[in-house]
Design an enzyme around this catalytic site. Sequence first.
Site, PDB file in Angstrom:
ATOM      1  N   GLY A  31      10.316   2.598  -5.298  1.00  0.00           N
ATOM      2  CA  GLY A  31      10.043   1.179  -5.060  1.00  0.00           C
ATOM      3  C   GLY A  31      10.907   0.578  -3.968  1.00  0.00           C
ATOM      4  CB  CYS A  32      11.083  -2.886  -2.726  1.00  0.00           C
ATOM      5  SG  CYS A  32       9.369  -2.898  -2.212  1.00  0.00           S
ATOM      6  CB  VAL A  33      15.667  -0.429  -5.129  1.00  0.00           C
ATOM      7  CG1 VAL A  33      15.372  -1.747  -5.791  1.00  0.00           C
ATOM      8  CG2 VAL A  33      15.035   0.720  -5.858  1.00  0.00           C
TER       9      VAL A  33
END
Lengths: 430, 105
Positions: free
Chosen positions: B103-105
């Site tokens: 994901g967006c991490v």
Amino acid sequence: MGKKLTEKQKTGLGKLDNMLDARLETALNSCVHCGLCGTSCQYFLALGDARFIPAHKVDLVASIYRRYHTTVGKIAPKLTGARDFNDETIDEMVDTLFGACTMCGRCIAHCSIGVDIPHVVLACRKMLSEMDMVPKSLMSTVNAALETGNNMAIPTEEFVDTLSWLEEDLQMDLDDDNAKIPVNEPGKKILYTLNPREPKFFPLSISAMAKVFHKAGESWTLSTEMYDVTNYAYYSGNDEHAAIITQRLVDVAVKLGVDTVVLAECGHGSRSHRWEGPNWIKEEYPFRIITTVELLAEYIRDGKIKVDPEKNTMPLTLHDPCNLVRTGGIVDEQRYVLSKTTTNFREMNPYGRESFCCGGGGGNLAMSEYNERRLAIGKLKADQIKATETEVVVTPCHNCVDQLMGLNQEFKIGVEIRTLGEIVADAIVD
Amino acid sequence: MAIKEINGKQYEVDGDGFLQNPADWNEEVAQLFAEDDGTGELTEKHWAIVNCIRNHWKETDMAPPVRKICQETNVRLREIYTLFPMGPARGACKIAGLPKPDGCV
């Protein structure tokens, strides 16, 4: 003649055959190699490697087109600079079109004849996707979304527990038991979405938006079935996967009977769900779909929430997500919101449609393979931020938030990174 | 795959600097990673969070949500972001030796 093509290579070329339409062929035939795009590209500016010049990226794909789709290219490839679609070419494509392009679209704005360069990059990603050549970490994010319904594989129970925990906190903060975070409630006006990193690791932005909705007296709900605003299949170049994800959002919105879907602060999510989605599912949406940025501007303009700019007096700047400003043309709304909710706003240089990418776009934040490059090209953004001498960077994109947090650490900028919703929530006065 | 060298010691990490081999993790490694990413000296609160993350990961093969970290360690949400400037994922989970979450991490 080159070596015989493998089955895998044939698959990739078959995909190119299928995609060739007037738009793609025009893009592949039009570059005049003027070189203006070079200095528009962050990868070339930061790393100085000629392979990263957008014209070179286009030519990499065009050389394959010439080799297999033009008479001269078929007979005498060298005369027209055509390349064989061999492993060397394919590796270069993966490296430069996945690992050295954020699809930010800055090059189109600077192209002397307006070639849609990211469209060519995406076409090639689609070929590579067909050949199972998508970088592993990006594919794993897409697979998590396809298999579990959200890109971080958050179990539903965990999600629901987090929302009730946040609701409790919200009620305490506002001293109001009517402040809710509604879940799966049919007949509401708005279906709100989230980036999974919010419930998993960064839930302050959920609380902020719940406060905004509450103060606006909005009728809204979240859905446990589909809340993920992202669609990484757009970046992996797989239209079938992208369509599955889009369809889920449409199905849930229809099932709950909402008027409007509001997309959480997310650049590529807005592009995917709002502007690309109907093409993937080949159907118009039976509801209105807008971004959080537009919703916040609407609330303030219509007086649905009362805000006081004196609540946010710290010097602050704005990072524009590429997909919002260059694809969506959403440039003024975030500035309008900040003009009503803050007192010391300073633009970066350049900004808006000319803005530099944070460096994490195009799926690059999810791709561990190119981490070093991602941070290196972010130096341009870090320098821009430093020059504003501000304390806070606001950005309406959770992907940008994460990249900016990384840059903050790497280049010792010393700022706080916040979403637009958080700034608005802090400015609300009863 | 890459090799990260801190204080003369080498660790196999992924492109984002997350430990590749869980068996390489120990408290000394955690402290080295923390100094390397700007978190600094790990305090009792840091350790409570790191241990909570590791326990949850051993049980479920996943990083815990930040809510669970708050509930189990009694550290307030906002404080977690101060304790780990890189956040719960790229900060705390990396120091705790977990693989990078998707994901967006």
